[in-house]
Design an enzyme around this catalytic site. Structure first.
Site, PDB file in Angstrom:
ATOM      1  N   ARG A 144       0.862  -1.183   0.000  1.00 56.39           N
ATOM      2  CA  ARG A 144       0.000   0.000   0.000  1.00 56.39           C
ATOM      3  C   ARG A 144       0.897   1.231   0.000  1.00 56.39           C
ATOM      4  O   ARG A 144       1.220   1.789   1.047  1.00 56.39           O
ATOM      5  CB  ARG A 144      -0.912  -0.048   1.225  1.00 56.39           C
ATOM      6  CG  ARG A 144      -2.114  -0.970   1.064  1.00 56.39           C
ATOM      7  CD  ARG A 144      -3.113  -0.446   0.027  1.00 56.39           C
ATOM      8  NE  ARG A 144      -3.606   0.871   0.392  1.00 56.39           N
ATOM      9  CZ  ARG A 144      -4.703   1.092   1.123  1.00 56.39           C
ATOM     10  NH1 ARG A 144      -5.448   0.084   1.499  1.00 56.39           N
ATOM     11  NH2 ARG A 144      -5.081   2.312   1.438  1.00 56.39           N
ATOM     12  N   ARG A 201      -3.723   4.088  -3.162  1.00 58.94           N
ATOM     13  CA  ARG A 201      -5.104   4.560  -3.129  1.00 58.94           C
ATOM     14  C   ARG A 201      -5.198   6.036  -2.802  1.00 58.94           C
ATOM     15  O   ARG A 201      -4.545   6.514  -1.896  1.00 58.94           O
ATOM     16  CB  ARG A 201      -5.896   3.777  -2.084  1.00 58.94           C
ATOM     17  CG  ARG A 201      -6.662   2.716  -2.727  1.00 58.94           C
ATOM     18  CD  ARG A 201      -7.680   2.016  -1.943  1.00 58.94           C
ATOM     19  NE  ARG A 201      -7.519   0.588  -2.201  1.00 58.94           N
ATOM     20  CZ  ARG A 201      -7.436   0.042  -3.398  1.00 58.94           C
ATOM     21  NH1 ARG A 201      -7.529   0.789  -4.493  1.00 58.94           N
ATOM     22  NH2 ARG A 201      -7.262  -1.250  -3.534  1.00 58.94           N
ATOM     23  N   LYS A 218     -31.534 -17.641  19.053  1.00 61.52           N
ATOM     24  CA  LYS A 218     -31.900 -19.031  19.360  1.00 61.52           C
ATOM     25  C   LYS A 218     -33.410 -19.293  19.263  1.00 61.52           C
ATOM     26  O   LYS A 218     -33.818 -20.419  19.004  1.00 61.52           O
ATOM     27  CB  LYS A 218     -31.408 -19.422  20.757  1.00 61.52           C
ATOM     28  CG  LYS A 218     -29.901 -19.639  20.816  1.00 61.52           C
ATOM     29  CD  LYS A 218     -29.480 -20.161  22.175  1.00 61.52           C
ATOM     30  CE  LYS A 218     -27.980 -20.345  22.221  1.00 61.52           C
ATOM     31  NZ  LYS A 218     -27.534 -21.016  23.453  1.00 61.52           N
ATOM     32  N   ASN A 254     -29.965 -24.339  19.096  1.00 60.17           N
ATOM     33  CA  ASN A 254     -28.579 -23.867  18.986  1.00 60.17           C
ATOM     34  C   ASN A 254     -27.828 -24.556  17.852  1.00 60.17           C
ATOM     35  O   ASN A 254     -26.673 -24.235  17.592  1.00 60.17           O
ATOM     36  CB  ASN A 254     -27.824 -24.027  20.310  1.00 60.17           C
ATOM     37  CG  ASN A 254     -27.314 -25.445  20.513  1.00 60.17           C
ATOM     38  OD1 ASN A 254     -27.911 -26.402  20.015  1.00 60.17           O
ATOM     39  ND2 ASN A 254     -26.214 -25.582  21.235  1.00 60.17           N
ATOM     40  N   ASP A 305     -27.331 -27.815  23.892  1.00 61.93           N
ATOM     41  CA  ASP A 305     -26.960 -27.230  25.196  1.00 61.93           C
ATOM     42  C   ASP A 305     -27.453 -28.121  26.338  1.00 61.93           C
ATOM     43  O   ASP A 305     -26.753 -28.328  27.326  1.00 61.93           O
ATOM     44  CB  ASP A 305     -27.597 -25.842  25.371  1.00 61.93           C
ATOM     45  CG  ASP A 305     -26.903 -24.783  24.534  1.00 61.93           C
ATOM     46  OD1 ASP A 305     -25.702 -24.943  24.243  1.00 61.93           O
ATOM     47  OD2 ASP A 305     -27.566 -23.787  24.171  1.00 61.93           O
ATOM     48  N   MET A 325     -20.468 -14.321  36.140  1.00 64.24           N
ATOM     49  CA  MET A 325     -19.863 -14.150  34.814  1.00 64.24           C
ATOM     50  C   MET A 325     -19.045 -12.856  34.786  1.00 64.24           C
ATOM     51  O   MET A 325     -19.385 -11.917  35.514  1.00 64.24           O
ATOM     52  CB  MET A 325     -20.996 -14.067  33.779  1.00 64.24           C
ATOM     53  CG  MET A 325     -20.561 -14.251  32.341  1.00 64.24           C
ATOM     54  SD  MET A 325     -21.945 -13.967  31.207  1.00 64.24           S
ATOM     55  CE  MET A 325     -22.982 -15.371  31.523  1.00 64.24           C
ATOM     56  N   ALA A 361     -23.137 -23.212  34.758  1.00 66.19           N
ATOM     57  CA  ALA A 361     -23.236 -23.043  33.300  1.00 66.19           C
ATOM     58  C   ALA A 361     -22.370 -21.881  32.811  1.00 66.19           C
ATOM     59  O   ALA A 361     -22.034 -21.797  31.632  1.00 66.19           O
ATOM     60  CB  ALA A 361     -24.688 -22.825  32.888  1.00 66.19           C
ATOM     61  N   TYR A 387     -19.150 -20.084  31.888  1.00 65.61           N
ATOM     62  CA  TYR A 387     -17.810 -20.620  31.605  1.00 65.61           C
ATOM     63  C   TYR A 387     -16.749 -19.540  31.411  1.00 65.61           C
ATOM     64  O   TYR A 387     -15.606 -19.844  31.091  1.00 65.61           O
ATOM     65  CB  TYR A 387     -17.829 -21.610  30.436  1.00 65.61           C
ATOM     66  CG  TYR A 387     -18.230 -21.038  29.091  1.00 65.61           C
ATOM     67  CD1 TYR A 387     -19.504 -21.228  28.601  1.00 65.61           C
ATOM     68  CD2 TYR A 387     -17.315 -20.332  28.318  1.00 65.61           C
ATOM     69  CE1 TYR A 387     -19.874 -20.722  27.379  1.00 65.61           C
ATOM     70  CE2 TYR A 387     -17.675 -19.819  27.089  1.00 65.61           C
ATOM     71  CZ  TYR A 387     -18.958 -20.016  26.627  1.00 65.61           C
ATOM     72  OH  TYR A 387     -19.314 -19.511  25.405  1.00 65.61           O
ATOM     73  N   GLY A 394     -18.452 -24.986  33.641  1.00 63.72           N
ATOM     74  CA  GLY A 394     -19.231 -24.717  32.430  1.00 63.72           C
ATOM     75  C   GLY A 394     -18.466 -25.004  31.155  1.00 63.72           C
ATOM     76  O   GLY A 394     -19.068 -25.265  30.106  1.00 63.72           O
TER      77      GLY A 394
END
Ligand code: ATR
Length: 487
Positions: free
Chosen positions: A31, A56, A284, A305, A320, A405, A427, A429, A450
């Protein structure tokens, strides 16, 4: 072919980018507008790979401020230095005949960047470009949704009908798959980012990922395309798992990210290319409206899923639920046991349904008790108030809330005193070892992270996609390699 765009901006950086990406590059695009113009011409002969010289102008999304005569001059110098190709924008096509006469040995890539907001008029554009004396036609535009890959397909189809070589790129995050699937689309090349440096265009994938993870050059007409739809998908790990698994099991397939805003448009314009796909937040539920068949689990949970194409029909399922219960049952069978599920959202529905189906006595508790009550009625569960959890002599606890989480890594949905001698599944992770699991470990509970659910649901998906049951040990090894940090 993988073309790596060298962006510098310093010559030292450009040299480093060329050295680092050489193992994955078939060609380099210099470039020149980003590399300081003619002072970068010395780079052309540094590697034994063909070079595309591109300069360019501002109106085309670059940095070059010179006029057409100056553009012609610098591209001519590049040809004299040995550039095999020069890239000339359609807006500067007036210089092409002069360039051709002076440099009959160099090839010309005629490019057009659709930078406007509206949809490109592909047929009109192709017609205009096909009238110009060029060797390769290159069309780039910004994708606003995964379905916009269709413009790239259309451009390439017109070019191949006209027996012209062409490149089409859907730029930006929504167009990522067009860069991976270039060979499937019939594109002459794909443009990739160097390892160390800015991408020359939004959405460019590092060359190493294109080559080693996606094996983009090996994608051919027989390659089956899979992927994940969702929005956003930046944190999705599927590409880092499924692609190496395809390679390990010698399956001719590739797995891409398809960020999708409009599910209907995706199903109509993009899905026909695919053999199956994973579905993540927020699609989903929506996806269910577009499928021909749902299995019992997906129907009961009300979420899909995994989608696979079987004899031309779209079939939806949910891995799941089985993924979570398979993870728990590696430690403790649930039949006849008391399972306490925390939460009443999508994850809780899947886990509670499957636990019940496998013969567990399921209790459910949720911050908003009304939602727990509704779920309990539907699946035949027992509701328990969060403050009365100590009254339930449960064996297995399954956290299906988002408590703990990232970024709230120090929160736990229940007091530690409840966890002694239990089996505790989370659950969540991210992080892999949540506060809940750490508390559980401290009081001697057996824990199920998880990440195990993640691995199981992905393994089930892989089997649905390919018919091959992947080895868990291989999956663990692949995830431990962490492409994100190495690329
Ligand atoms: P998912 O599809 O991952 O299950 P969801 O449908 O949004 O996500 O459900 C999130 C679950 O976590 C819900 O049960 C939610 O409780 P409410 O129904 O009361 O909203 C629960 N949850 C989220 N944050 C929570 C918090 N800080 N404390 C307790 N429960 C929480």
């Amino acid at each position: 072919m993988i073309v790596v765009s060298i962006t510098g901006p310093s010559l030292a950086q450009a040299l480093r980018q060329m050295a680092q990406s050489a193992p994955y590059a078939d060609m380099f695009e210099l470039r020149l507008d980003l590399l300081g113009g003619s002072r970068a011409l010395s780079l052309i002969r540094t590697r034994r790979k063909p070079v595309i010289a591109t300069c360019r102008r501002r109106t085309e999304g670059g940095r070059f401020t010179g006029n057409r005569a100056e553009l012609l001059a610098i591209l001519s110098q590049a040809a004299q230095h040995g550039a095999a190709f020069v890239d000339i924008d359609l807006n500067a096509a007036a210089i092409i005949s002069a360039f051709r006469n002076a440099h009959p040995g160099s090839s010309i890539i005629l490019s057009y960047h659709h930078l406007g907001r509206g949809s490109p008029n592909v047929s009109g554009l192709y017609k205009r470009m096909s009238l110009v004396d060029a060797d390769i036609l290159k069309f780039a535009y910004t994708a606003r949704d995964a379905a916009d890959m269709q413009f790239a397909e259309e451009f390439i189809a017109r070019a191949s009908a006209g027996k012209r070589k062409a490149v089409a790129v859907a730029m930006g995050e929504f167009g990522e798959a067009s860069r991976v699937l270039y060979a499937k689309l019939g594109s002459w090349a794909t443009y990739a980012a160097p390892m160390d440096g800015a991408a020359a265009a939004p959405g460019q994938i590092p060359a190493k990922l294109l080559d080693r993870l996606y094996r983009a050059r090996s994608v051919n007409s027989a390659t089956k395309i899979f992927g994940v739809i969702g929005n956003p998908l930046k944190q999705s790990k599927g590409i880092f798992l499924h692609n190496p698994l395809f390679r390990f099991h010698a399956v001719n397939a590739v797995y891409c990210r398809f960020p999708v805003a409009d599910v209907a448009a995706f199903m109509q314009r993009c899905a026909p290319l695919l053999h199956g796909f994973s579905v993540t937040i927020p699609h989903k539920q929506t996806i269910m409206n577009f499928l021909d068949m749902l299995d019992e689990t997906a129907q009961a949970i009300g979420a899909v899923n995994t989608v696979v194409r079987k004899r031309g029909k779209w079939y939806g399922t949910n891995t799941d639920a089985a993924g979570a219960l398979d993870a728990i049952e590696k430690t403790q069978r649930v039949r006849g046991k008391r399972v306490l599920v925390l939460g009443a959202g999508g994850a809780a529905r899947a886990i509670a349904y499957e636990a019940k189906r496998r013969g567990a006595d399921v209790f459910i508790a949720n911050r908003t008790e009304q939602k727990a009550k509704r779920l309990a009625r539907e699946f035949g569960l027992t509701v328990i108030a969060l403050q009365n959890l100590s009254e339930v002599p449960f064996d297995i606890l399954a956290n299906a809330t988002s408590v703990g989480m990232v970024p709230h890594v120090n929160e736990s949905p229940v007091p530690t005193s409840l966890l002694r001698n239990k089996v505790v599944f989370d659950a969540v992770y991210n992080p892999p070892l949540t506060r809940l699991l750490r508390d559980a470990q401290r009081v001697g509970a057996r824990i199920v992270p998880g990440t195990e659910m993640y691995l199981n649901q992905a393994a089930l998906q892989f089997e649905l996609y390919t018919g091959v049951k992947p080895a868990m040990s291989v999956m663990r090894r692949i995830l431990a390699r962490s492409w994100e940090t190495r690329s």
